[in-house]
Write a protein that holds these residues in place. Sequence first.
Motif, PDB file in Angstrom:
ATOM      1  N   VAL A  96     -76.440 -11.736  35.867  1.00  0.00           N
ATOM      2  CA  VAL A  96     -75.444 -10.992  36.170  1.00  0.00           C
ATOM      3  C   VAL A  96     -75.032  -9.644  35.118  1.00  0.00           C
ATOM      4  N   ALA A  97     -75.733 -10.191  34.189  1.00  0.00           N
ATOM      5  CA  ALA A  97     -74.597  -9.401  33.292  1.00  0.00           C
ATOM      6  C   ALA A  97     -75.638  -8.025  32.610  1.00  0.00           C
ATOM      7  N   VAL A  98     -77.407  -8.461  33.064  1.00  0.00           N
ATOM      8  CA  VAL A  98     -78.190  -7.578  33.248  1.00  0.00           C
ATOM      9  C   VAL A  98     -77.821  -6.336  34.068  1.00  0.00           C
ATOM     10  N   GLY A  99     -77.558  -6.579  35.803  1.00  0.00           N
ATOM     11  CA  GLY A  99     -76.691  -6.199  36.069  1.00  0.00           C
ATOM     12  C   GLY A  99     -76.060  -5.460  36.279  1.00  0.00           C
ATOM     13  N   LEU A 100     -74.772  -5.555  35.928  1.00  0.00           N
ATOM     14  CA  LEU A 100     -73.676  -4.954  35.615  1.00  0.00           C
ATOM     15  C   LEU A 100     -73.901  -3.857  34.595  1.00  0.00           C
ATOM     16  N   VAL A 101     -74.250  -4.440  32.954  1.00  0.00           N
ATOM     17  CA  VAL A 101     -74.519  -3.658  32.053  1.00  0.00           C
ATOM     18  C   VAL A 101     -75.113  -2.126  32.064  1.00  0.00           C
ATOM     19  N   VAL A 102     -76.712  -2.631  32.606  1.00  0.00           N
ATOM     20  CA  VAL A 102     -77.153  -1.456  32.719  1.00  0.00           C
ATOM     21  C   VAL A 102     -77.436  -0.707  34.055  1.00  0.00           C
ATOM     22  N   GLY A 103     -77.005  -0.904  35.117  1.00  0.00           N
ATOM     23  CA  GLY A 103     -76.889  -0.785  36.210  1.00  0.00           C
ATOM     24  C   GLY A 103     -75.061   0.320  36.184  1.00  0.00           C
ATOM     25  N   THR A 104     -74.209  -0.438  35.777  1.00  0.00           N
ATOM     26  CA  THR A 104     -73.329   0.410  35.554  1.00  0.00           C
ATOM     27  C   THR A 104     -72.925   1.961  34.452  1.00  0.00           C
ATOM     28  N   ALA A 105     -74.041   1.501  33.584  1.00  0.00           N
ATOM     29  CA  ALA A 105     -74.361   2.464  32.567  1.00  0.00           C
ATOM     30  C   ALA A 105     -74.892   3.331  33.245  1.00  0.00           C
ATOM     31  N   MET A 106     -75.630   3.417  34.197  1.00  0.00           N
ATOM     32  CA  MET A 106     -76.622   4.250  34.768  1.00  0.00           C
ATOM     33  C   MET A 106     -75.590   5.243  35.995  1.00  0.00           C
ATOM     34  N   GLY A 107     -74.916   4.474  36.616  1.00  0.00           N
ATOM     35  CA  GLY A 107     -73.985   4.937  37.819  1.00  0.00           C
ATOM     36  C   GLY A 107     -73.238   5.753  36.942  1.00  0.00           C
ATOM     37  N   VAL A 108     -72.339   5.292  35.869  1.00  0.00           N
ATOM     38  CA  VAL A 108     -71.512   6.546  34.649  1.00  0.00           C
ATOM     39  C   VAL A 108     -71.558   7.539  34.182  1.00  0.00           C
ATOM     40  N   ILE A 109     -73.044   7.385  33.948  1.00  0.00           N
ATOM     41  CA  ILE A 109     -73.997   8.616  33.405  1.00  0.00           C
ATOM     42  C   ILE A 109     -74.599   9.408  34.347  1.00  0.00           C
ATOM     43  N   ALA A 110     -74.374   9.596  35.668  1.00  0.00           N
ATOM     44  CA  ALA A 110     -75.115   9.946  37.024  1.00  0.00           C
ATOM     45  C   ALA A 110     -73.944  10.689  37.135  1.00  0.00           C
ATOM     46  N   GLY A 111     -73.207   9.580  37.033  1.00  0.00           N
ATOM     47  CA  GLY A 111     -71.715  10.132  37.916  1.00  0.00           C
ATOM     48  C   GLY A 111     -71.093  10.843  37.397  1.00  0.00           C
ATOM     49  N   ALA A 112     -70.942  10.596  35.942  1.00  0.00           N
ATOM     50  CA  ALA A 112     -69.991  11.808  35.823  1.00  0.00           C
ATOM     51  C   ALA A 112     -70.497  12.595  34.986  1.00  0.00           C
ATOM     52  N   VAL A 113     -72.214  13.174  34.550  1.00  0.00           N
ATOM     53  CA  VAL A 113     -72.310  14.236  34.005  1.00  0.00           C
ATOM     54  C   VAL A 113     -72.876  15.176  35.164  1.00  0.00           C
ATOM     55  N   GLY A 114     -73.946  14.403  35.952  1.00  0.00           N
ATOM     56  CA  GLY A 114     -74.181  15.121  37.051  1.00  0.00           C
ATOM     57  C   GLY A 114     -75.138  15.490  37.312  1.00  0.00           C
ATOM     58  N   GLY A 115     -75.448  16.842  37.529  1.00  0.00           N
ATOM     59  CA  GLY A 115     -76.677  17.578  37.228  1.00  0.00           C
ATOM     60  C   GLY A 115     -77.828  16.956  37.255  1.00  0.00           C
ATOM     61  N   ALA A 116     -78.815  17.224  36.778  1.00  0.00           N
ATOM     62  CA  ALA A 116     -80.540  16.951  36.784  1.00  0.00           C
ATOM     63  C   ALA A 116     -80.462  15.674  36.330  1.00  0.00           C
ATOM     64  N   VAL A 117     -79.269  15.382  35.549  1.00  0.00           N
ATOM     65  CA  VAL A 117     -79.949  13.730  35.147  1.00  0.00           C
ATOM     66  C   VAL A 117     -79.153  12.713  36.248  1.00  0.00           C
ATOM     67  N   ASP A 118     -78.294  13.371  37.070  1.00  0.00           N
ATOM     68  CA  ASP A 118     -77.889  11.923  38.390  1.00  0.00           C
ATOM     69  C   ASP A 118     -78.613  12.673  39.520  1.00  0.00           C
ATOM     70  N   GLU A 119     -79.625  13.202  39.444  1.00  0.00           N
ATOM     71  CA  GLU A 119     -80.554  13.161  40.250  1.00  0.00           C
ATOM     72  C   GLU A 119     -81.841  12.541  40.020  1.00  0.00           C
ATOM     73  N   VAL A 120     -82.043  12.352  38.708  1.00  0.00           N
ATOM     74  CA  VAL A 120     -83.843  11.306  38.430  1.00  0.00           C
ATOM     75  C   VAL A 120     -82.593  10.119  37.971  1.00  0.00           C
ATOM     76  N   LEU A 121     -81.591   9.601  37.534  1.00  0.00           N
ATOM     77  CA  LEU A 121     -81.400   8.448  37.094  1.00  0.00           C
ATOM     78  C   LEU A 121     -81.588   7.695  39.239  1.00  0.00           C
ATOM     79  N   MET A 122     -81.069   8.493  40.076  1.00  0.00           N
ATOM     80  CA  MET A 122     -79.899   8.964  41.265  1.00  0.00           C
ATOM     81  C   MET A 122     -81.922   8.181  42.143  1.00  0.00           C
ATOM     82  N   ARG A 123     -83.015   8.827  41.281  1.00  0.00           N
ATOM     83  CA  ARG A 123     -84.451   8.694  42.095  1.00  0.00           C
ATOM     84  C   ARG A 123     -84.539   7.380  42.006  1.00  0.00           C
ATOM     85  N   VAL A 124     -84.549   6.674  40.148  1.00  0.00           N
ATOM     86  CA  VAL A 124     -84.916   6.152  39.728  1.00  0.00           C
ATOM     87  C   VAL A 124     -83.955   4.369  40.415  1.00  0.00           C
ATOM     88  N   VAL A 125     -82.860   4.779  41.075  1.00  0.00           N
ATOM     89  CA  VAL A 125     -82.740   3.673  42.121  1.00  0.00           C
ATOM     90  C   VAL A 125     -82.500   3.426  43.361  1.00  0.00           C
TER      91      VAL A 125
END
Length: 283
Positions: A96-125
């Motif tokens: 849970v710690a692995v999923g929580l830390v890594v996944g939340t960090a990816m989601g927060v960065i994608a949602g807060a920055v948006g644009g190309a960063v959001d697009e790349v991270l969401m394709r990885v997801v």
Amino acid sequence: MTALASAPDVATPTRRARAPRARWGFVLPALVILVALLWALFPALFTSQSPTETVAASLQAPSAEHWFGTDATGRDLYARVIYGASQSILGALIAVAVGLVVGTAMGVIAGAVGGAVDEVLMRVVDVLLAIPALLLSLSVVILLGFGTTSAAIAVGVTSIAVFARLARSRVVSVRVADFVEAAYGSGGTFFGVLWRHILPNSLTPVIALAALQLGSAILQISTLGFLGYGAPPPTPEWGLLIAEGRNYVATAWWLTVLPGIVVVLVVLATNRLSQAIRGGDAA
């Protein structure tokens, strides 16, 4: 006027009746999880038997001396279940710690920055979500090697996408709220607004998901242990205990049923606790 005035008096007893149920809906699963955590951290407090040494005749039924009976080699099954909690539950916490830390960090960065960063991270997801969880966890554990820690990391990798999508959706919805716009208008910096306003209002559902994922992680780690990819024998682990007893279901039912009941109770408790955190009792 009389009917309207009497309406609160009718509703009040109902709300009062719900309050104890709501409290017990949180307290009971929390107690189950607390006991399981104490098993994992301080197993010697709950049993004086060794989980790996022969203490009695083989395949003894549950009794006052051996609460869960003994296994095919005469080891105390209750002691093995208790000591197995350190493998299954602590492994699930790592997952849970692995999923929580890594996944939340990816989601927060994608949602807060948006644009190309959001697009790349969401394709990885999307790629992670396209791979079946069991197949992905098996692939990771084979790369890392067998063992509880490897199984925990493998299970954690499978939950990264779920945390990332939830965190991103919450950040995107909060980012356009009026109070966030006002914070920017008052001179707030990107990181300041993110830390003070967006994150505190976005992470409650993520925490509830973490409680839910704890139960799922216990099941997945037990599954890997059942398949032989977890802790090696004679180390006790809940999935391994069930696997060891599957050949004796007709003659020694307790070898699979009792460890299975423990797993089910802990998983149900985590699911119920997740509902309580989300506010399901308020309905």
